[in-house]
Design a protein around this motif. Structure first.
Motif, PDB file in Angstrom:
ATOM      1  N   LEU A 266       0.881  -0.952   0.129  1.00 53.33           N
ATOM      2  CA  LEU A 266      -0.028   0.053  -0.005  1.00 53.33           C
ATOM      3  C   LEU A 266       0.908   1.194   0.012  1.00 53.33           C
ATOM      4  N   LEU A 267       1.981   1.363   0.972  1.00 50.40           N
ATOM      5  CA  LEU A 267       2.935   2.411   0.705  1.00 50.40           C
ATOM      6  C   LEU A 267       3.445   2.516  -0.541  1.00 50.40           C
ATOM      7  N   ASP A 268       3.746   1.535  -1.202  1.00 47.20           N
ATOM      8  CA  ASP A 268       4.380   1.509  -2.584  1.00 47.20           C
ATOM      9  C   ASP A 268       3.374   2.261  -3.592  1.00 47.20           C
ATOM     10  N   GLU A 269       1.968   1.826  -3.540  1.00 41.50           N
ATOM     11  CA  GLU A 269       1.143   2.122  -4.452  1.00 41.50           C
ATOM     12  C   GLU A 269       0.944   3.876  -4.302  1.00 41.50           C
ATOM     13  N   ARG A 270       0.890   4.207  -2.908  1.00 38.02           N
ATOM     14  CA  ARG A 270       1.046   5.744  -2.471  1.00 38.02           C
ATOM     15  C   ARG A 270       2.110   6.324  -2.923  1.00 38.02           C
ATOM     16  N   TYR A 271       3.197   5.687  -2.869  1.00 39.81           N
ATOM     17  CA  TYR A 271       4.677   6.459  -3.022  1.00 39.81           C
ATOM     18  C   TYR A 271       4.749   6.638  -4.487  1.00 39.81           C
ATOM     19  N   ALA A 272       4.094   5.739  -5.251  1.00 42.74           N
ATOM     20  CA  ALA A 272       4.216   5.912  -6.610  1.00 42.74           C
ATOM     21  C   ALA A 272       3.458   7.295  -7.123  1.00 42.74           C
ATOM     22  N   ALA A 273       1.917   7.455  -6.508  1.00 48.58           N
ATOM     23  CA  ALA A 273       1.349   8.401  -6.987  1.00 48.58           C
ATOM     24  C   ALA A 273       2.381   9.985  -6.395  1.00 48.58           C
ATOM     25  N   PHE A 274       2.857   9.815  -5.301  1.00 47.73           N
ATOM     26  CA  PHE A 274       3.792  10.823  -4.779  1.00 47.73           C
ATOM     27  C   PHE A 274       4.782  11.095  -5.967  1.00 47.73           C
ATOM     28  N   ARG A 275       5.493  10.229  -6.235  1.00 49.58           N
ATOM     29  CA  ARG A 275       6.555  10.455  -7.373  1.00 49.58           C
ATOM     30  C   ARG A 275       5.906  11.039  -8.688  1.00 49.58           C
ATOM     31  N   ALA A 276       5.007  10.689  -9.117  1.00 46.15           N
ATOM     32  CA  ALA A 276       4.242  11.113 -10.289  1.00 46.15           C
ATOM     33  C   ALA A 276       3.837  12.565 -10.229  1.00 46.15           C
ATOM     34  N   ALA A 277       3.389  12.852  -8.864  1.00 41.85           N
ATOM     35  CA  ALA A 277       3.110  14.248  -8.690  1.00 41.85           C
ATOM     36  C   ALA A 277       4.243  15.364  -8.664  1.00 41.85           C
ATOM     37  N   GLY A 278       5.468  14.691  -8.370  1.00 36.62           N
ATOM     38  CA  GLY A 278       6.579  15.679  -7.887  1.00 36.62           C
ATOM     39  C   GLY A 278       7.481  15.692  -9.168  1.00 36.62           C
TER      40      GLY A 278
END
Length: 139
Positions: A127-139
């Motif tokens: 779940l952290l990996d899924e959310r972290y991917a969204a964070f990386r895509a936004a940055g």
């Protein structure tokens, strides 16, 4: 002149139990900064509960103070699957007051300060990996 409107809202009935369970697991401390004031803490979903993977379980939760919860929700703050905090690159270059400097930028590349002692209650790495991917895509 004061004006009002009546709204219909959806209330998450599971939220009080989710909050109590997450705060207990984190010993009533913010995972990012270890703040201990319960009235300033939220139970944040790693994957939002509006998504299918966003279950109301402690492994999909983080105890976060209100500033870190807001930063996490708007993808200013990310948490890697190895439980290390990252702050979005544009904020790292920004100059502002002490909250940005110490409360956010100061936590960049630092491990979480509070993690549940019980292994089964720790954040789910997928779940952290899924959310972290969204964070990386936004940055």
């Amino acid at each position: 002149m004061r004006r009002y409107i009546v709204r219909e809202t959806r209330q998450r009935l599971h939220q009080p139990v989710f909050r109590a369970t997450v705060l207990r697991a984190y010993e009533t401390r913010c995972a990012v900064c270890a703040l201990r004031h319960e009235q300033l803490l939220d139970a944040a979903h790693i994957v939002p509960d509006r998504e299918e993977a966003g279950i109301a379980a402690v492994r999909n939760g983080l105890a976060l103070c209100k500033i870190h919860h807001a930063a996490y929700d708007c993808l200013v703050l990310g948490i890697r699957p190895d439980l290390v905090v990252e702050i979005r690159a544009d904020l790292l270059e920004e100059i502002d007051g002490p909250m940005l400097e110490h409360g956010l930028k100061g936590r960049h590349e630092q491990p979480l300060m509070a993690v549940p002692k019980v292994r089964a209650e720790r954040p789910d790495r997928d779940l952290l990996d899924e959310r972290y991917a969204a964070f990386r895509a936004a940055g």
